[in-house]
Design an enzyme around this catalytic site. Structure first.
Site, PDB file in Angstrom:
ATOM      1  N   GLN B 130       0.826  -1.201   0.000  1.00 29.36           N
ATOM      2  CA  GLN B 130       0.000   0.000   0.000  1.00 29.36           C
ATOM      3  C   GLN B 130       0.866   1.259   0.000  1.00 29.36           C
ATOM      4  OE1 GLN B 130      -1.540   1.232   3.846  1.00 29.36           O
ATOM      5  NE2 GLN B 130      -3.604   1.247   3.021  1.00 29.36           N
ATOM      6  N   GLU B 248      -8.559  -1.582   6.688  1.00 27.89           N
ATOM      7  CA  GLU B 248      -7.227  -1.639   7.296  1.00 27.89           C
ATOM      8  C   GLU B 248      -7.345  -1.608   8.820  1.00 27.89           C
ATOM      9  OE1 GLU B 248      -4.442   1.439   6.206  1.00 27.89           O
ATOM     10  OE2 GLU B 248      -2.819   0.436   7.284  1.00 27.89           O
TER      11      GLU B 248
END
Lengths: 375, 400
Positions: B130, B248
């Site tokens: 990410q 997340e």
């Protein structure tokens, strides 16, 4: 394990919230305080009509058998307006004590009378000002046609205003730290019983009881179901106290939230200040955890789950700590007005402060939780 | 018997039959199965377990089966998770693609992107990382500056991303890049997928206080990326990012449950290092109290997760409650780390020599590494800001 209210439980919660806020708001508590009355008989009879006195009583004895979860919901909602009634002492704890006794004519008749609201009962167990539930020095010895009782009980709630006191005792040959299995039905108006009222900061009715050379009939002694019964009654009382702590804390928190959104200083709403926002957000997280744990403990005791004692100690410890955090922060965030008698916030603190001590503080319950967990 | 009960029985039997003994926990970090172009496995059993789960689509049980997922309903997925917990099964595949990118692609991706990438995520063919934070954009993520210039059919990316977990080991990166400087800073951000083999992409490991280097800084130097790799609309990447951040945070709050191994249980360590009575009671009352407090908080967090799950099934969910989980879970884990090392004394502080046993070394490393947990995925201060705003409706402050 049920952590979500059923439809019926949600309906009960809504009607309880409406009842307490309209019929028994904090102003009703203040009026009782002025008049020095313990309860308002009229509101209690309305609660009886709603069926609340019979929630935990078995159906065959005229009760609703709706369960401890239902009683817990009422305790939470009642604490939000500091409602004073015999609900927790009589309809919850005393009914639980009788439910854990072996059936007898006396017991069944008393349960029916409590369900119908014809009588009120108080549960008298503790004998020390520190929480030491294992100590029972009160003795009942066999006498002609019954028993002869001697002993004392500490800080019993609603004893004087009740029609009957359920008193734990032991026989003379048992060690003083064990119950050998019974409770006595004591008439508070009889001779040989003495009350010394104990005025605590939450301004409810408490009294020390001493009882000497007091005779009761044979059928006024009830046998517990089993050895675990005393602990189960104490767990019921403890989880109900945790419910009340949750109610007090939630109410103090919501009132504080409203206040900081309204109060201005330095040209801003004080609720816009990060120093307050983070503390309030943290309190919110603790209240959400507490809600879960209180529901879990209610359900554990109601269903007689194996981990019920652990769940109850968890609920009481977290309730104590959360109430301490939230009700002291509520005063702090209200500033000067928070410490006046005029504002209700301090009354929630005082009630919570008493409940935190009643039925065990956090150190006691963490220690019990640790023992039950094997460390 | 309900369909769900039948599913539970089938699942239980299948797992008992197909999960090798060695793949049942407690799961330690060296058992984790990662995906990738050049995928390697901790053991042959691990490969077998991965392949069996992959073939059922249970590496991503909630993804639609047309994309190589399991196609399970929410309730079925919960059953599978419970049954896997019952056997303490090692997760068959661990990657940021599964819990974060996949759901975002399903929600915002074009049909082409879904068809190209989701099956590869589910089958573990690519490892994802990410690219969000930048050296100048941490908590204030929306001020990110990594630039993507519109060149007709492609973007030209220049800039850098930091705190990219497994940036060095990954094959692809999903990034937030700036495509416009007009309007509020949240607008003009685009969510884009980049193959890390594209010329101009370079990842450099960052050494941490724990001695590990899980994080990387990724540099982009005139990197050409086709426009078809944009997820959602151009300039509207913030919407995708916010949705993904929720996933997340959920993942990070689950970390605290010790899904990835975790350190020894506090009561065991207390008894070993501090001693216990004949009844098995920890002899130091202050540690015993602190441990009970930690264990209670973890029990409360776990039950609250279960409550939100029950509420979701009953369609009565308070959507504010999941906001609190990352804050609570990561805070508690750090409390545990500090307590463990306290109780181990100097044995919990070993750095170099061999004399420290495995659980001591792990306690030390986790103490240091887990400081990241209250920072990554939005610091705890940011979490409290979000709770204050969304759950409590508190007014915007002069600095928020």
């Amino acid at each position: 394990m049920s952590l979500v209210l059923t439809e019926e439980q949600s309906i009960l919660q809504q009607s309880a919230a409406e009842f307490y806020s309209s019929v028994m708001p904090v102003t009703a508590f203040r009026q009782l305080r002025e008049s020095e009355a313990v309860f308002d008989a009229e509101t209690w009879s309305q609660m009886v009509e709603l069926g609340w006195s019979s929630i935990m009583v078995p159906e065959e004895l005229g009760g609703l058998e709706f369960g401890l979860m239902g009683m817990g919901i009422l305790a939470i909602e009642g604490a939000r307006t500091l409602a004073k009634s015999p609900l927790t002492t009589s309809a919850a704890v005393s009914v639980a004590a009788l439910n854990f006794c072996k059936p007898s004519e006396q017991r069944d008749a008393l349960l029916s009378a409590l369900a119908a609201g014809e009588k009120m009962a108080a549960f008298a167990h503790l004998e020390t000002t520190q929480f030491k539930p294992a100590i029972i020095r009160t003795q009942s010895a066999s006498a002609a046609d019954g028993y002869n009782v001697n002993g004392s009980k500490s800080c019993v709630e609603n004893a004087q205003s009740s029609d009957v006191i359920l008193m734990t005792a032991r026989s003379p040959n048992a060690g003083f730290s064990e119950s050998d299995g019974f409770i006595l039905l004591i008439d508070p108006k009889a001779d040989g019983i003495e009350f010394n009222s104990v005025g605590l900061i939450d301004e409810r009715e408490y009294a020390d009881i001493s009882i000497s050379d007091f005779n009761i009939a044979k059928d006024e002694k009830l046998e517990w179901n089993d050895d675990a019964a005393v602990a189960q009654v104490l767990d019921t009382a403890t989880v109900i106290a945790a419910c009340e702590l949750y109610g007090c804390s939630l109410e103090a928190f919501e009132r504080t939230l409203e206040y900081v959104k309204d109060r201005e200083q330095f040209g801003n709403k004080i609720g816009s200040f990060q120093a307050l926002q983070h503390r309030l957000a943290h309190q919110y997280t603790q209240l959400e955890l507490l809600k879960t744990v209180v529901y879990d403990a209610l359900s554990a005791v109601e269903k007689n789950r194996k981990d019920a004692a652990l769940a109850v100690s968890h609920a009481k410890a977290l309730a104590n700590d959360t109430a301490r955090l939230v009700t002291t922060e509520a005063i702090q965030m209200h500033g000067g007005i928070g410490i006046t008698d005029e504002l209700d916030i301090g009354l929630f603190y005082k009630r919570a402060r008493v409940l935190r001590t009643m039925w065990g503080d956090s150190v006691y319950h963490r220690s019990r939780f640790a023992s039950l967990s094997g460390y | 018997m309900s369909d769900l009960d039948a599913f539970r029985l089938e699942t239980r039997a299948w797992l008992e039959e197909n999960c090798p003994e060695s793949q049942r926990g407690p799961v330690t970090p060296d058992m984790v199965i990662w995906p990738g172009k050049n995928q390697t496995f901790p053991s042959d059993d691990a490969r077998l377990w991965f392949e069996r789960m992959r073939d059922k689509g249970w590496t991503c049980p909630d993804y639609p089966s047309e994309y190589a997922g399991g196609g399970l309903s929410r309730a079925e997925e919960a059953v599978l998770r419970e049954e896997m917990q019952r056997l303490n099964c090692c997760p068959p595949l661990t990657d940021q693609g599964i819990g974060m990118l996949g759901p975002a692609l399903l929600e915002f991706g074009t049909e082409q992107l879904k068809a190209e990438h989701i099956p590869k995520i589910a089958r573990g063919e690519l490892r994802w990382c990410q690219g969000y934070s930048e050296p100048g954009a941490g908590s204030d993520l929306a001020s990110l500056q990594c630039k993507a210039e519109d060149k007709g059919d492609h973007f030209l990316i220049n800039g850098t991303k930091i705190w990219t977990s497994y940036g060095v080991e990954s094959d692809w990166i999903f990034c937030l890049v700036r495509t416009s400087n007009e309007g509020p800073k949240q607008e003009g951000i685009t969510f884009i997928l980049v193959d890390m083999e594209t010329p101009g992409v370079k990842a450099k490991a960052i050494d941490l206080i724990s001695g590990a280097s899980e994080f990387a800084q990724v540099f982009f130097d005139d990197v050409k990326v086709p426009k078809t790799n944009v997820v959602g609309e151009i300039h509207k990447g913030w919407t995708v990012a916010k949705s993904l951040l929720k996933h997340e945070r959920k993942m990070m709050s689950e970390l605290s449950k010790g899904v990835l191994g975790g350190t020894a249980a506090l009561p065991d360590v207390a008894k070993e290092y501090l001693g216990s009575t004949d009844d098995g009671e920890i002899t130091e009352p202050l540690y015993r109290d602190a441990i009970a407090q930690y264990e209670m908080n973890m029990r409360a967090i776990g039950l609250t997760g279960y409550r939100t799950h029950q509420e979701a099934l009953a369609r009565k969910m308070d959507t504010n409650v999941p906001l609190i989980m990352k804050y609570l879970g990561t805070s508690e884990l750090q409390i545990k780390d500090e307590l463990l090392v306290d109780m181990m004394g100097l044995r919990g502080l070993g750095w170099k020599d061999e004399q420290f046993n495995e659980s001591e070394q792990r306690a030390t490393r986790e103490l240091l590494f887990n400081k990241a947990l209250t920072i990554a995925g939005g610091t705890n201060e940011i979490q409290l800001n979000i709770i204050a705003k969304r759950a409590l409706g508190l007014p915007k402050g002069p600095h928020s």
